[in-house]
Design an enzyme around this catalytic site. Structure first.
Site, PDB file in Angstrom:
ATOM      1  N   ARG A  82       0.884  -1.229   0.243  1.00  0.00           N
ATOM      2  CA  ARG A  82      -0.040  -0.229   0.022  1.00  0.00           C
ATOM      3  C   ARG A  82       1.138   1.123  -0.007  1.00  0.00           C
ATOM      4  O   ARG A  82       2.518   1.403   0.371  1.00  0.00           O
ATOM      5  CB  ARG A  82      -1.130  -0.291   0.986  1.00  0.00           C
ATOM      6  CG  ARG A  82      -1.993  -1.348   0.976  1.00  0.00           C
ATOM      7  CD  ARG A  82      -2.366  -1.379   2.400  1.00  0.00           C
ATOM      8  NE  ARG A  82      -4.137  -1.904   2.361  1.00  0.00           N
ATOM      9  CZ  ARG A  82      -4.480  -2.005   1.183  1.00  0.00           C
ATOM     10  NH1 ARG A  82      -5.526  -0.814   0.680  1.00  0.00           N
ATOM     11  NH2 ARG A  82      -5.695  -3.666   1.916  1.00  0.00           N
ATOM     12  N   HIS A 118     -12.580  -2.646  -2.342  1.00  0.00           N
ATOM     13  CA  HIS A 118     -13.450  -1.736  -2.581  1.00  0.00           C
ATOM     14  C   HIS A 118     -13.810  -1.590  -4.093  1.00  0.00           C
ATOM     15  O   HIS A 118     -14.657  -1.539  -4.010  1.00  0.00           O
ATOM     16  CB  HIS A 118     -13.211  -0.286  -2.013  1.00  0.00           C
ATOM     17  CG  HIS A 118     -13.188  -0.267  -0.542  1.00  0.00           C
ATOM     18  ND1 HIS A 118     -12.274  -0.675   0.710  1.00  0.00           N
ATOM     19  CD2 HIS A 118     -13.823   1.034   0.368  1.00  0.00           C
ATOM     20  CE1 HIS A 118     -12.674  -0.602   1.361  1.00  0.00           C
ATOM     21  NE2 HIS A 118     -13.354   0.278   1.646  1.00  0.00           N
ATOM     22  N   ARG A 171     -10.179   6.067  -3.696  1.00  0.00           N
ATOM     23  CA  ARG A 171      -8.766   5.055  -3.003  1.00  0.00           C
ATOM     24  C   ARG A 171      -7.373   5.052  -3.301  1.00  0.00           C
ATOM     25  O   ARG A 171      -6.548   4.813  -2.296  1.00  0.00           O
ATOM     26  CB  ARG A 171      -8.723   3.514  -3.457  1.00  0.00           C
ATOM     27  CG  ARG A 171     -10.986   2.809  -2.784  1.00  0.00           C
ATOM     28  CD  ARG A 171     -11.610   3.470  -1.441  1.00  0.00           C
ATOM     29  NE  ARG A 171     -10.440   2.589  -1.025  1.00  0.00           N
ATOM     30  CZ  ARG A 171     -10.152   1.739   0.710  1.00  0.00           C
ATOM     31  NH1 ARG A 171     -10.974   2.576   1.267  1.00  0.00           N
ATOM     32  NH2 ARG A 171      -9.097   0.800   0.608  1.00  0.00           N
ATOM     33  N   HIS A 177      -4.478   2.602  -1.926  1.00  0.00           N
ATOM     34  CA  HIS A 177      -4.075   1.927  -3.039  1.00  0.00           C
ATOM     35  C   HIS A 177      -2.611   2.348  -4.139  1.00  0.00           C
ATOM     36  O   HIS A 177      -3.274   4.139  -3.991  1.00  0.00           O
ATOM     37  CB  HIS A 177      -5.201   1.285  -3.420  1.00  0.00           C
ATOM     38  CG  HIS A 177      -6.447   0.194  -2.872  1.00  0.00           C
ATOM     39  ND1 HIS A 177      -6.011  -0.650  -2.724  1.00  0.00           N
ATOM     40  CD2 HIS A 177      -7.275  -0.026  -2.548  1.00  0.00           C
ATOM     41  CE1 HIS A 177      -6.198  -1.905  -1.723  1.00  0.00           C
ATOM     42  NE2 HIS A 177      -7.300  -1.313  -1.224  1.00  0.00           N
TER      43      HIS A 177
END
Length: 358
Positions: A82, A118, A171, A177
Site C-alpha cells: 500500500r 473496495h 482509494r 491503493h
C-alpha cells in the site's frame, strides 16, 4: 523488481497530484470510498434488492462473498504493498527523501493492497444491479421501447463507470491503493459478477449446500494460509507494516484484517442460507402478501431501519478469536433479518390488520 518499483513510484506521483489538486473534493472522495465499502452491500444494497427481487438479492450476496474471497486469495498471492507504507520503506528515492503522502482515518487498511477490495466489491455488486435493471427493458419489442432500452442501457452503464471511477480515484486519493490495484479490482469484480450470470443453481441451493460452501471457503483459505506458513511465508506480513507506518494508531482497525473480512463474508452467506431455507421465509415471502407493493415497501423500510441498529452493536476487540466469532454471528444475523425475520413480522402484522378489518 525494477518494473514494480517504477509502477509504484509513478503511482505515488499520481497520489501526490490528487492530494494537491483535488483537495477541494476531499469530502466527496472520502464519501465515495465509503460508497465502495463492501460492508454496504449487506446493510444497504442487499435489503433494497432482495425485497424488490429475491433472485437479484440472492445473487448479490453470492457475488459479494465469492468476490471478496477471491480478493483475499489474490491479495495473499500478489503481496501488493500500500502506498502509505511503501514510500516509507522503499530504497528508490535518493538521500532518504521519500515523498510525503497525507493519511486519513480510512487510509490505514491492514491487508495487502492488490487488488483493491473496495473497487472489486463495488464493481461486482453494481454490475449485478445494472444487469438486473436492464433485464426488465430487454424484453420490450416495439420500436419506441427498443429506443428507450438503448437509452436506458447507455445511462445505466454510464452511471456504473462514473461510480467505479469515483471509487477508484477516492482509494488512490487517500493513499491506500496504487492506481493499478484499483483497476485490477474493478475488472476482477466484473469477471466474478459475470460468472454468476451463468450460475442459476444458487437460487435453489439448500441449507446443506450453503454450509458446504462455507466450509470449503473457510478450509481452503485457512489451509492456504497454514501451508504457506509452514514454508515460512507469513501472509499477515502487512499487518505490522500498517501498525508501524499509520500516522495515527487509532486508525488501525482489526475489522480490516484479512481474516476479519473472511469471517464477515462467511457469516453473511450462512445467514442467507439459513433465512431462505427457513419456515418464516416460506410463510411470508412465498405467501399471498409477497405480491403486494405495500408488503415490499414495509419490508424495505423495516429492514433498512433494523440493520442500522446493528451499527450500534460494537464487538469487543481485546480478544481476537472472540472478535471473529461475534463478527460471524453479527454478519449472519443481518441477512437472516432481511430474509426471514422482518418479512415474517410484516406478514404477521398485515394478517392481523386484515382480520380486524374483516
Amino acid at each position: 523488481s525494477i518494473k514494480m518499483d517504477l509502477l509504484h513510484s509513478n503511482g505515488v506521483l499520481i497520489i501526490q497530484h490528487l492530494q494537491r489538486d483535488y483537495r477541494a473534493y476531499q469530502d466527496f472522495l472520502n464519501f465515495m470510498s465509503h460508497v465502495g465499502d463492501p460492508r454496504n452491500i449487506f446493510s444497504i444494497y442487499f435489503p433494497l434488492w432482495f425485497q424488490l427481487n429475491q433472485v437479484v438479492g440472492t445473487k448479490m450476496i453470492w457475488v459479494a462473498v465469492i468476490g471478496d474471497w477471491f480478493n483475499l486469495i489474490f491479495k495473499w498471492i500478489l503481496f501488493g504493498h500500500r502506498p502509505y507504507w511503501w514510500v516509507q520503506e522503499t530504497m528508490i528515492y535518493p538521500n532518504q527523501s521519500s515523498p510525503c503522502l497525507e493519511q486519513f482515518p480510512i487510509t490505514c487498511e491492514t491487508g495487502p493492497g492488490s487488488p483493491s477490495g473496495h473497487a472489486m466489491g463495488s464493481s461486482c455488486v453494481w454490475y449485478v444491479m445494472v444487469t438486473a435493471a436492464l433485464s426488465y427493458t430487454v424484453r420490450w419489442k416495439d420500436k419506441s421501447a427498443v429506443t428507450l432500452h438503448r437509452l436506458t442501457w447507455s445511462f445505466l452503464w454510464s452511471i456504473f463507470w462514473i461510480i467505479q471511477i469515483s471509487v477508484c480515484i477516492s482509494r488512490v486519493f487517500i493513499a491506500t491503493h496504487f492506481p493499478h490495484q484499483v483497476v485490477l479490482g474493478v475488472f476482477a469484480g466484473i469477471l466474478v459478477a459475470e460468472a454468476f450470470e451463468h450460475t442459476p443453481a444458487i437460487q435453489t441451493a439448500s441449507l446443506r449446500m450453503y454450509i458446504k460452501t462455507n466450509l470449503f471457503l473457510f478450509v481452503f483459505a485457512l489451509g492456504f494460509y497454514l501451508s504457506l506458513k509452514l514454508l515460512d511465508i507469513d501472509l499477515l506480513w502487512s499487518v505490522p507494516k500498517a501498525k508501524k507506518w499509520c500516522a495515527n494508531p487509532d486508525w488501525i482497525n482489526i475489522d480490516t484484517t484479512p481474516f476479519a473480512g473472511l469471517v464477515r463474508n462467511l457469516g453473511a452467506l450462512f445467514g442467507l442460507g439459513l433465512g431462505i431455507n427457513s419456515e418464516m421465509f416460506i410463510t411470508s415471502c412465498k405467501g399471498k402478501n409477497s405480491c403486494k407493493i405495500s408488503f415490499r415497501v414495509l419490508c424495505i423500510a423495516a429492514s433498512l431501519a433494523t440493520l442500522q441498529l446493528y451499527n450500534f452493536v460494537k464487538i469487543p476487540t481485546h480478544t481476537e478469536y472472540l472478535f471473529y466469532i461475534l463478527s460471524f454471528c453479527k454478519s449472519a444475523a443481518m441477512p437472516l433479518t432481511v430474509v426471514a425475520l422482518v418479512p415474517y413480522c410484516v406478514h404477521s402484522l398485515m394478517r392481523t390488520t386484515e382480520k380486524k378489518l374483516n
